[in-house]
Write a protein that holds these residues in place. Structure first.
Motif, short mmCIF file in Angstrom:
data_model
loop_
_atom_site.label_atom_id
_atom_site.label_comp_id
_atom_site.label_asym_id
_atom_site.label_seq_id
_atom_site.Cartn_x
_atom_site.Cartn_y
_atom_site.Cartn_z
N SER A 170 -48.45 8.09 -43.44
CA SER A 170 -47.97 9.20 -44.34
C SER A 170 -46.40 8.87 -44.80
N PHE A 171 -45.60 8.21 -44.08
CA PHE A 171 -44.31 8.12 -44.55
C PHE A 171 -43.97 6.60 -44.71
N ASP A 172 -42.87 6.53 -45.70
CA ASP A 172 -42.23 5.08 -45.96
C ASP A 172 -41.28 4.66 -44.94
N ALA A 173 -40.63 5.78 -44.12
CA ALA A 173 -39.80 5.62 -43.12
C ALA A 173 -39.85 6.92 -42.11
N SER A 174 -39.52 6.51 -40.66
CA SER A 174 -39.43 7.55 -39.63
C SER A 174 -38.10 7.45 -39.02
N THR A 175 -37.63 8.47 -38.67
CA THR A 175 -35.93 8.53 -37.96
C THR A 175 -36.07 9.69 -37.03
N ILE A 176 -35.20 9.43 -35.97
CA ILE A 176 -35.11 10.42 -35.09
C ILE A 176 -33.68 10.02 -34.18
N SER A 177 -32.80 11.25 -34.44
CA SER A 177 -31.30 11.23 -34.05
C SER A 177 -31.15 12.03 -32.83
N PHE A 178 -30.79 11.38 -31.78
CA PHE A 178 -30.44 12.36 -30.42
C PHE A 178 -31.54 13.27 -30.12
N GLY A 179 -32.80 12.75 -30.33
CA GLY A 179 -33.87 13.60 -30.02
C GLY A 179 -34.91 12.84 -28.84
N LEU A 180 -34.92 11.71 -28.97
CA LEU A 180 -36.04 10.93 -28.37
C LEU A 180 -35.80 11.20 -26.78
N ARG A 181 -34.80 11.33 -26.33
CA ARG A 181 -34.55 11.62 -24.72
C ARG A 181 -34.91 12.83 -24.29
N ASN A 182 -35.20 13.79 -25.36
CA ASN A 182 -35.46 15.10 -24.88
C ASN A 182 -36.97 15.35 -24.80
N VAL A 183 -37.76 13.94 -25.26
CA VAL A 183 -39.27 14.15 -25.23
C VAL A 183 -39.76 13.82 -24.00
N ASN A 184 -40.68 14.53 -23.62
CA ASN A 184 -41.12 14.22 -22.21
C ASN A 184 -41.87 13.01 -22.13
N GLU A 185 -42.60 12.48 -23.10
CA GLU A 185 -43.19 11.38 -22.99
C GLU A 185 -42.70 10.54 -24.23
N PRO A 186 -41.56 9.66 -24.21
CA PRO A 186 -40.98 9.18 -25.32
C PRO A 186 -41.70 7.96 -25.92
N LYS A 187 -42.24 7.27 -24.97
CA LYS A 187 -43.45 6.07 -25.48
C LYS A 187 -44.33 6.60 -26.21
N LYS A 188 -44.88 7.79 -25.92
CA LYS A 188 -46.00 8.25 -26.62
C LYS A 188 -45.32 8.56 -28.15
N ALA A 189 -44.10 9.29 -28.18
CA ALA A 189 -43.71 9.58 -29.47
C ALA A 189 -43.42 8.42 -30.25
N LEU A 190 -42.91 7.43 -29.75
CA LEU A 190 -42.91 5.89 -30.46
C LEU A 190 -44.03 5.53 -31.14
N ALA A 191 -45.36 5.67 -30.45
CA ALA A 191 -46.63 5.35 -30.77
C ALA A 191 -46.95 6.27 -32.03
N GLU A 192 -46.46 7.71 -31.79
CA GLU A 192 -46.98 8.56 -32.73
C GLU A 192 -46.31 8.41 -33.81
N MET A 193 -44.92 7.87 -34.13
CA MET A 193 -44.08 7.62 -35.23
C MET A 193 -44.65 6.38 -36.11
N LEU A 194 -45.15 5.44 -35.18
CA LEU A 194 -45.66 4.19 -35.81
C LEU A 194 -47.23 4.69 -36.27
N ARG A 195 -47.65 5.28 -35.81
CA ARG A 195 -49.03 6.02 -36.46
C ARG A 195 -48.76 6.56 -38.06
N VAL A 196 -47.72 7.29 -38.15
CA VAL A 196 -47.52 8.12 -39.13
C VAL A 196 -46.98 7.44 -40.25
N THR A 197 -46.10 6.12 -39.91
CA THR A 197 -45.59 5.37 -40.83
C THR A 197 -46.38 4.44 -41.32
N LYS A 198 -46.11 4.11 -42.75
CA LYS A 198 -46.88 3.16 -43.58
C LYS A 198 -46.58 1.78 -43.23
N PRO A 199 -47.78 0.88 -43.20
CA PRO A 199 -47.55 -0.33 -43.14
C PRO A 199 -46.25 -0.97 -43.73
#
Length: 261
Positions: free
Chosen positions: A112-141
């Motif tokens: 869905s997105f040309d770029a994804s970004t997260i600032s000072f929030g990844l460490r507050n996610v209970n499953e940060p590795k899952k969040a990284l995979a989710e951002m990969l999913r929604v970002t365009k090749p």
């Protein structure tokens, strides 16, 4: 202290951020001694989006990090799980698209997105590795990921001084300026327990991101990581990459180049 000892339920973390929302941006400026504005500008430069592109700003809070994209005519979506933060941001910038969402289950379609970004929030996610995979999913090749996060100072003496500031001075300052000082004790502890630059770079590769680089800011207090999604990535590429990476990942020491302009 390890990360597991800091884990809170998502609703507990959301409530904590709801409580600090009214003064969040002001307190951040005070506690960082004004450095947050410089760090955010470097993130925007690293994302390098242009009008006509769509950017996901995850853990956007009140939208301060989203404003430069909107001001440049870029279609930005400010996503956060704290309704309190989103309400404050929407009142200030009604022109920005604020959407409530969980970083581990993003409410967006694949690519869905040309770029994804997260600032000072990844460490507050209970499953940060899952969040990284989710951002990969929604970002365009071929798309970009940029992460700004507190990290580990690279000079031992500076690291010691910074740790003392985190655990002693930061909570004391928060008592005077923050609406919920206890939240900043948690945030200080989460910063201290967060993995260093090389470990986060390894997580990115495990999640399926490629060409991972990072740049240290303010002596390593903050690190900006940048990575790209493969042009040949499949929708389940992030999950597949994580499943395939069972062994150790080589330690990385790569610097994100400075902007030339």
């Amino acid at each position: 202290m390890n990360r597991a000892s800091l884990e809170k339920r998502p609703d507990e973390v959301a409530t904590m951020f709801d409580d600090v929302a009214p003064k969040y941006d002001v307190v951040n400026d005070v506690l960082s001694m004004g450095q947050t504005r410089r760090w955010r500008k470097i993130v925007v430069d690293a994302v390098d989006a242009v009008p006509g592109q769509r950017v996901l700003d995850l853990a956007a809070g009140t939208g301060t990090s989203s404003e430069p994209y909107a001001d440049a005519g870029i279609d930005v979506v400010a996503c956060d799980f704290s309704l309190g933060m989103l309400k404050v941001g929407k009142r200030r910038r009604p022109d920005i698209n604020f959407i409530a969402g969980d970083a581990t289950r993003l409410p967006f379609a694949d690519n869905s997105f040309d770029a994804s970004t997260i600032s000072f929030g990844l460490r507050n996610v209970n499953e940060p590795k899952k969040a990284l995979a989710e951002m990969l999913r929604v970002t365009k090749p071929g798309g970009t990921l940029v992460i700004a996060e507190f990290s580990q100072p690279v000079v031992p003496l500076w690291r010691t001084m910074y740790t003392e500031y985190l655990m002693r001075a930061l909570p004391a300052i928060a008592v005077k300026v923050a609406s919920n000082p206890d939240a900043y004790v948690y945030l200080a502890e989460s910063i201290r327990a967060w993995p260093d630059q090389d470990h986060l770079a390894a997580w990115l590769e495990e999640a399926g991101w490629e060409k991972v680089t990072y740049r240290n800011l303010t002596g390593g207090i903050v690190a900006i990581h940048r990575a790209f999604k493969s042009e040949n990535s499949t929708p389940d590429g992030g999950a597949a990459a994580m499943a395939a990476n069972k062994g150790p990942v080589a330690k990385l020491r790569r610097n994100l180049p400075r902007a030339t302009s």
